[in-house]
Write an enzyme that holds these catalytic residues in place. Structure first.
Site, mmCIF file in Angstrom:
data_model
loop_
_atom_site.group_PDB
_atom_site.id
_atom_site.type_symbol
_atom_site.label_atom_id
_atom_site.label_comp_id
_atom_site.label_asym_id
_atom_site.label_seq_id
_atom_site.Cartn_x
_atom_site.Cartn_y
_atom_site.Cartn_z
ATOM 1 N N ARG A 47 0.843 -1.207 0.000
ATOM 2 C CA ARG A 47 0.000 0.000 0.000
ATOM 3 C C ARG A 47 0.875 1.253 0.000
ATOM 4 O O ARG A 47 0.567 2.259 -0.626
ATOM 5 C CB ARG A 47 -0.956 0.012 1.201
ATOM 6 N N TYR A 99 -14.903 18.835 -15.188
ATOM 7 C CA TYR A 99 -15.317 17.441 -15.330
ATOM 8 C C TYR A 99 -16.416 17.157 -14.301
ATOM 9 O O TYR A 99 -16.259 17.398 -13.107
ATOM 10 C CB TYR A 99 -14.113 16.505 -15.140
ATOM 11 N N ASP A 170 -6.109 19.642 -14.455
ATOM 12 C CA ASP A 170 -6.593 18.360 -14.981
ATOM 13 C C ASP A 170 -6.255 18.361 -16.472
ATOM 14 O O ASP A 170 -6.870 19.069 -17.267
ATOM 15 C CB ASP A 170 -8.105 18.238 -14.747
ATOM 16 N N LYS A 195 -7.969 7.024 -19.276
ATOM 17 C CA LYS A 195 -8.242 7.559 -20.613
ATOM 18 C C LYS A 195 -7.038 7.323 -21.534
ATOM 19 O O LYS A 195 -6.715 6.185 -21.807
ATOM 20 C CB LYS A 195 -8.643 9.028 -20.487
HETATM 21 C C1 LIG Z 1 -12.593 10.550 -16.707
HETATM 22 C C2 LIG Z 1 -12.119 11.853 -16.209
HETATM 23 C C3 LIG Z 1 -11.818 12.033 -14.845
HETATM 24 C C4 LIG Z 1 -12.084 10.955 -13.807
HETATM 25 O O1 LIG Z 1 -11.320 9.818 -13.974
HETATM 26 P P1 LIG Z 1 -11.810 8.308 -13.606
HETATM 27 O O2 LIG Z 1 -10.589 7.527 -13.963
HETATM 28 O O3 LIG Z 1 -12.998 8.009 -14.429
HETATM 29 O O4 LIG Z 1 -12.102 8.270 -12.146
HETATM 30 C C5 LIG Z 1 -11.343 13.271 -14.466
HETATM 31 N N1 LIG Z 1 -11.158 14.271 -15.340
HETATM 32 C C6 LIG Z 1 -11.424 14.139 -16.656
HETATM 33 C C7 LIG Z 1 -11.199 15.286 -17.584
HETATM 34 C C8 LIG Z 1 -11.908 12.917 -17.133
HETATM 35 O O5 LIG Z 1 -12.197 12.785 -18.431
#
Ligand SMILES: *Cc1c(COP(=O)(O)O)cnc(C)c1O
Length: 371
Positions: A47, A99, A170, A195
């Site tokens: 962890r 988001y 982000d 992603k």
């Molecule tokens: C998908 C996404 C997230 C969240 O990520 P998860 O892996 O689905 O928890 C945050 N910011 C953006 C821009 C995203 O497309």
């Protein structure tokens, strides 16, 4: 080293007795102590850290030009760990087109502990007007989801520095290959590695990368190690494997994204196309300065309303109607119906994640769906 080389070599951190060319998956949850009571292998309990996660954190940090990274079990928990590390009562400035999942977190989980203003950050001066005594952070998302708004990182970072605020970005839509926010003055970069970094729609993950070792970063590391929302060694292995092709995948996504955006822009059934690579995009010049290419995410407004938009997502054959983005396969989604009744997303908006199929097939599929 350049990104293509880093992506392939910098995750191959550790040496084994068997001479593996690619790192094995290390499933051990615990590690031997030596006679002095220390840990000669550098790990104590998985962890806290483990070889696969350390390798993943190293390569992501290098690709972003950061100092260190913390990997998490999802993008949502990566962002949440940063929000959790802030002092209760702190005020943060966030984008109006944030988001959806983060907006929900801030409005529900952090409703009693953090103060938030959602602002159009394509106008950096607006952010400055909202800075208060308890403001600690500006969170930007660029390009944004789902409107593909682009925030000027250099301008917003100047404001953050002037007021002693943390700037977090982000950068999921750009991936570490199209934009490096730290080089424009950001303190912390966040990605949903579910992603583009994962790129094959088969692993959840998230990451925070820091430009410097700060008190806030120590708190984030603590949330990661003591909170424990960490990715499994197998998740880390999958992500490391994916990262090796990330620079090349991003080229393909960007080429296809641009071609589809240009095609749809001329289509009589399309009202608007949001793609930062188009010269008509309101922040195209900013995007050109801070990004090396524009990626595979675009949104369009179909002429008509929700009915016309839903007809298109139901009629395409190659594009899979599903949420998420950044995979090799193209995805399409009617965003408003996913986000629910309180969404501000236009009812005729379709979000498209352009994959790596041949562009001629993607264009032909869209044309038959638009009719
Ligand atoms: C998908 C996404 C997230 C969240 O990520 P998860 O892996 O689905 O928890 C945050 N910011 C953006 C821009 C995203 O497309």
């Amino acid at each position: 080293m350049k990104p293509e080389t880093l992506a392939i070599h910098s995750g191959n951190l550790y040496k084994t007795d068997t001479g593996d060319v690619t790192p094995p998956i290390n499933l051990s949850t615990t590690f031997l102590r030596n006679e002095e009571g220390g840990y000669s292998g550098g790990h104590m309990y998985s962890r806290v850290s483990n070889p696969n996660r350390s390798a993943l954190e190293a390569v992501l940090s290098e690709l972003e030009g950061g100092l260190e990274a913390c990997a998490f079990s999802s993008g949502n928990t990566a962002g949440m760990s940063l929000f959790q590390a802030l002092k209760p009562g702190s005020h943060i400035i966030a984008p109006d087109d944030m988001y959806w999942g983060f907006k929900k977190q801030l409005q529900s989980i952090f409703a009693d502990t953090l103060e938030i203003d959602f602002i159009d950050l394509t106008q950096p001066a607006l952010a400055e007007q909202h800075i208060k005594e308890n403001t600690v952070m500006i969170w930007v998302e660029t390009p944004s989801n789902p409107l593909l708004k682009v925030t000027d990182l250099k301008a917003i970072s100047a404001i953050a520095k002037k007021h002693g605020l943390v700037l977090a970005c982000d950068s999921t839509f750009a991936s570490p290959c199209l934009q490096n926010p730290i080089s424009w003055g950001a303190d912390i970069v966040m990605h949903s590695s579910t992603k583009y970094i994962g790129g094959h729609s088969d692993v959840l993950g998230g990451v925070l990368i820091t430009a410097a070792k700060t008190e806030l970063w120590e708190k984030i590391r603590n949330v990661q190690q003591i909170g424990g929302a960490v990715p499994s060694p197998f998740d880390c292995f999958l992500l490391l494997r994916s990262i090796k092709t990330l620079p090349y995948r991003m080229r393909g996504h960007s080429t296809n994204g641009m071609a589809l955006a240009r095609h749809l822009q001329q289509h009589p059934k399309v009202e608007a196309v949001y793609y930062p690579g188009l010269p008509e995009h309101p922040q195209h010049d900013v995007a050109r300065e801070q990004m090396t290419d524009f990626g595979g995410m675009l949104s369009i407004l179909v002429k008509g309303g929700a009915t016309e938009a839903r007809k298109v997502v139901n009629t395409v054959k190659i594009f899979a109607q599903a949420t998420s983005l950044g995979g090799v396969e193209s995805l399409i989604e009617h965003r408003a119906s996913v986000e629910g009744p309180d969404t501000k997303t236009p009812q005729n908006l379709i979000r498209i994640s352009v994959g790596l199929e041949h562009i001629d097939d993607l264009i032909a599929d869209f044309d038959q769906a638009l009719g």
